[in-house]
Write a protein that holds these residues in place. Structure first.
Motif, short mmCIF file in Angstrom:
data_model
loop_
_atom_site.label_atom_id
_atom_site.label_comp_id
_atom_site.label_asym_id
_atom_site.label_seq_id
_atom_site.Cartn_x
_atom_site.Cartn_y
_atom_site.Cartn_z
N GLY A 292 0.37 -1.17 0.08
CA GLY A 292 0.16 0.11 0.26
C GLY A 292 1.14 1.10 0.03
O GLY A 292 0.17 2.39 -0.49
N PHE A 293 2.72 1.16 0.50
CA PHE A 293 2.61 2.23 0.73
C PHE A 293 4.26 2.56 0.01
O PHE A 293 4.68 3.49 0.50
N GLY A 294 4.31 1.16 -0.21
CA GLY A 294 5.86 0.96 -1.21
C GLY A 294 6.88 1.14 -0.27
O GLY A 294 7.98 1.40 -0.40
N LEU A 295 6.07 0.39 1.40
CA LEU A 295 7.55 0.99 2.03
C LEU A 295 7.42 -0.90 2.69
O LEU A 295 7.45 -1.56 3.13
N ASN B 189 -6.12 18.61 -3.28
CA ASN B 189 -4.87 19.01 -2.64
C ASN B 189 -5.54 18.85 -1.16
O ASN B 189 -6.43 18.76 -0.61
N LEU B 190 -4.11 18.11 -0.46
CA LEU B 190 -4.11 17.48 0.73
C LEU B 190 -2.80 18.31 2.09
O LEU B 190 -1.88 19.01 1.22
N SER B 191 -3.22 19.33 3.30
CA SER B 191 -2.35 19.72 3.75
C SER B 191 -1.64 18.33 4.39
O SER B 191 -1.79 16.93 4.47
N GLU B 192 -0.16 18.24 4.84
CA GLU B 192 0.56 17.94 5.47
C GLU B 192 0.35 17.14 6.54
O GLU B 192 -0.04 15.88 6.77
N GLN B 193 -0.19 17.28 7.30
CA GLN B 193 -1.40 16.69 8.40
C GLN B 193 -2.17 16.33 7.97
O GLN B 193 -2.12 15.25 8.48
N GLU B 194 -3.64 16.44 7.16
CA GLU B 194 -3.88 14.94 6.12
C GLU B 194 -3.29 14.26 5.84
O GLU B 194 -3.83 12.62 5.65
N VAL B 195 -1.59 14.67 5.05
CA VAL B 195 -0.74 13.17 5.11
C VAL B 195 -0.23 11.91 5.77
O VAL B 195 -1.01 10.97 5.86
N ILE B 196 -0.59 12.58 6.98
CA ILE B 196 0.04 11.93 7.95
C ILE B 196 -0.98 11.16 8.95
O ILE B 196 -1.12 9.89 8.90
N GLY B 197 -2.45 12.04 9.03
CA GLY B 197 -3.38 11.06 9.27
C GLY B 197 -4.19 9.91 8.75
O GLY B 197 -4.29 9.07 9.12
N ASN B 198 -3.82 10.68 7.32
CA ASN B 198 -4.25 8.74 6.41
C ASN B 198 -3.22 7.75 6.25
O ASN B 198 -3.74 6.84 5.66
N ILE B 199 -1.32 8.27 6.40
CA ILE B 199 -1.00 7.35 6.91
C ILE B 199 -1.25 6.42 8.38
O ILE B 199 -0.94 5.41 8.01
N PHE B 200 -1.72 7.12 8.77
CA PHE B 200 -1.78 6.47 10.17
C PHE B 200 -3.03 5.35 10.40
O PHE B 200 -2.98 4.06 10.84
N THR B 201 -4.04 6.51 9.69
CA THR B 201 -5.52 5.71 10.08
C THR B 201 -5.47 3.99 9.05
O THR B 201 -6.04 3.59 8.98
N LEU B 202 -5.05 4.15 7.54
CA LEU B 202 -4.99 3.37 6.56
C LEU B 202 -3.50 1.88 7.20
O LEU B 202 -4.09 1.09 6.72
N MET B 203 -2.57 2.15 7.45
CA MET B 203 -1.71 1.84 8.14
C MET B 203 -2.91 0.89 9.26
O MET B 203 -2.24 -0.17 8.93
N PHE B 204 -3.20 1.45 10.40
CA PHE B 204 -4.25 0.72 10.94
C PHE B 204 -4.99 0.10 10.87
O PHE B 204 -4.92 -1.30 11.27
N ALA B 205 -6.05 0.32 9.78
CA ALA B 205 -7.16 0.19 9.73
C ALA B 205 -6.79 -0.88 8.31
O ALA B 205 -7.38 -2.07 8.26
N GLY B 206 -5.78 -0.37 8.02
CA GLY B 206 -4.75 -1.97 6.84
C GLY B 206 -4.55 -3.23 7.60
O GLY B 206 -3.74 -4.23 6.61
N HIS B 207 -3.86 -3.42 8.53
CA HIS B 207 -3.22 -4.30 9.60
C HIS B 207 -4.11 -5.11 10.62
O HIS B 207 -4.37 -6.34 10.43
N GLU B 208 -4.64 -4.07 11.66
CA GLU B 208 -5.05 -4.60 12.27
C GLU B 208 -6.78 -5.50 12.51
O GLU B 208 -6.25 -6.40 12.80
N THR B 209 -7.07 -5.04 11.67
CA THR B 209 -8.90 -5.89 11.20
C THR B 209 -8.03 -7.22 10.47
O THR B 209 -9.01 -7.56 11.19
#
Length: 516
Positions: A196-199, A298-318
């Protein structure tokens, strides 16, 4: 005479409390239900846990067999006596569809106080509502393509092999794995990070300067969201080991996410010098590119960070929680395990699976869906009404109820999926109930336009891992002496609750034996 002022204050307080309660009850049309001290969705209600006098966040599971007046009511109301707002809960699939199916038109929105934990890092696709949600979705959704899903299969195979090698399980012996849940959790994090994130992330964690890896930091953060909302920031500076660890995880996770963004920004800047060099299409690349996009996307940097956290969480814990539960149930129900194994060996007897192979494993997918029904990772779907909505209920009698503008409506996913009117014998693990069921009737991923965006990602990841694991390993439950399978299932599988921000079964121990 000194008692007069006290009496006046006491009378005024009682009068106000009674008035407030009656007004709150009237706001939900006096629908029968619970009258606790605190709202289950409030910080106080969550802090005290589930008690006879306090529902708490886990009441839907603890009281699942008797909830909604023994499931005789499609909707109930919750009107707290002291703290928190009133709300309407439903355990009906039909009512949930009536409310959520046309969400794009009715402009429902997620109350800020309900999604406060998901907003600690910034606005994101999961917490946003209305046009803001559409903006986030238009940026994220194009990253989930057939190419992404093919990568999920390839990376699941590679990570599974790394896991087996890293865990050093021995052939010809019973390998007792304590807290098996940590394995699918780690696997799912690696997959969402890479696909999802190329990491890229290795199975064996490398040492870090601050002592916590990205995965460890993310795990601690998701497990401490409620304390983070309650505990004032200055307390984290006290010499208390647990609080220091929490602060270290939160600050460390922030640094990791800033580093991801800066690295991808530099990569994208370099790529602009070569017009023939194609940009990555993963989620992180699209989020970072949106920082430099003008207009609605357009997204602000804080919105990018918010999405990284939420999608990382939602994409693995569930997904991880459901994979663990699936293997837990198959270890107990060995006949279901054998049926799933027979299907797997027929499709992929030896070779690594392809994405086409995975489409030929309907019973294995049914096992995954049944586990998700019993333990839906997202326990509630919460919306606030921006207009009056008329709904038709069938129980206790058929009638039309008007839910008023401003009403907090909660789809109780646990009660809904343990409702015997929809799922006969809801406490039994019966994968066959999902065989041949159309995809839109698999309700554990949500309803309508805002159903889980990572649904296919999750299904492919789970199918691939489960197929490989069950083909290679026979799993059995470590049942105690003089204990029946039914007693073991009730004792072990009955312990469930929020793990981080997702719902799932408690730590499982499994015995693994390499198949010949």
């Amino acid at each position: 005479m000194s008692y007069v002022p006290v009496s006046v204050v006491a009378f005024a307080t009682i009068t106000f409390t009674v008035y407030r309660f009656l007004d709150a009850r009237n706001s939900v049309n006096c629908i029968p239900g619970m009258r606790p001290l605190f709202s289950p969705m409030s910080l106080l209600g969550a802090a005290f846990g589930t008690r006879w006098w306090n529902p708490g966040l886990n009441w839907a599971w603890v009281w699942r067999e008797t909830a909604f007046f023994n499931h005789t009511h499609d909707v109930i109301s919750v009107v707290p006596l002291i703290s928190g707002g009133s709300s309407v809960y439903t355990c009906s699939t039909d009512v949930a569809r009536q409310i959520l199916a046309t969400e794009g038109k009715t402009q429902l929105f997620k109350p800020r106080h309900i999604v406060a934990g998901l907003l600690l890092w910034g606005e994101n696709i999961v917490a946003a509502s209305g046009d803001h949600w559409r903006r986030h979705r238009r940026i994220v959704a194009p990253a989930l393509t057939s190419k992404t899903y093919a990568l999920v299969v390839a990376e699941t195979i590679a990570t599974y092999k790394e896991m087996v090698e890293g865990e050093s399980w021995k052939a010809g012996e019973d390998n007792l794995v304590i807290d098996f849940n940590r394995l699918p959790q780690k696997l799912a994090l690696i997959l969402i990070a890479h696909c999802g994130f190329g990491l890229p992330m290795p199975w064996v964690d490398a040492p870090t300067e601050n002592g916590l890896t990205f995965g460890q930091s993310l795990t601690i953060v998701t497990e401490t969201v409620i304390p983070r909302l309650i505990i004032p920031s200055w307390l984290y500076k006290l010499p208390i080991k647990r609080l220091r660890l929490i602060e270290q995880a939160w600050s460390g996770l922030g640094l990791y996410m800033h580093t991801f963004i800066e690295s991808r920004k530099a990569e994208q800047h370099e790529n602009t010098t070569d017009p023939d060099d194609k940009q990555r299409g993963d989620i992180l690349s699209r989020l970072v590119a949106a920082m430099y996009t003008e207009g609605k996307l357009n997204l602000s940097e804080q919105e990018v960070i918010g999405n990284i956290f939420t999608l990382m969480f939602a994409g693995h814990e569930t997904t991880a929680a459901v994979i663990a539960a699936t293997l837990g149930f198959l270890a107990i129900h060995e006949d279901e395990q054998e049926r799933a194994l027979t299907e797997i060996l027929k499709v992929i007897p030896k070779s690594d699976p392809t994405i086409d192979d995975l489409q030929k494993l309907p019973y294995l997918l049914a096992c995954f869906h049944e586990s998700m029904r019993i333990y839906p990772p997202g326990v509630v779907v919460v919306r606030e009404l921006t207009d009056d909505i008329a709904i038709t209920v069938k129980r206790p009698s058929e009638e039309t109820i008007v839910l008023r503008q401003g009403t907090l409506v909660i789809v109780d996913m646990i009660a809904l999926h343990h409702n015997p009117a929809t799922f006969p014998e809801p406490e039994k693990f019966k994968p066959s109930r999902w065989v041949g069921i159309p995809e839109h009737d698999v309700t554990m991923f949500g309803f309508g336009a805002r159903a889980c965006i990572g649904r296919k990602f999750s299904q492919i990841e789970a199918l691939c891992f489960l197929a490989l694991f069950l083909r290679d390993w026979k799993i059995t439950a470590p049942i105690a002496a003089q204990e029946s399978r039914q007693e073991y299932e009730k004792r072990v599988m009955g312990k469930a609750g929020l793990t981080g921000l997702a719902f799932g079964v408690g730590p499982l121990s499994l015995k693994l034996e390499r198949r010949k």
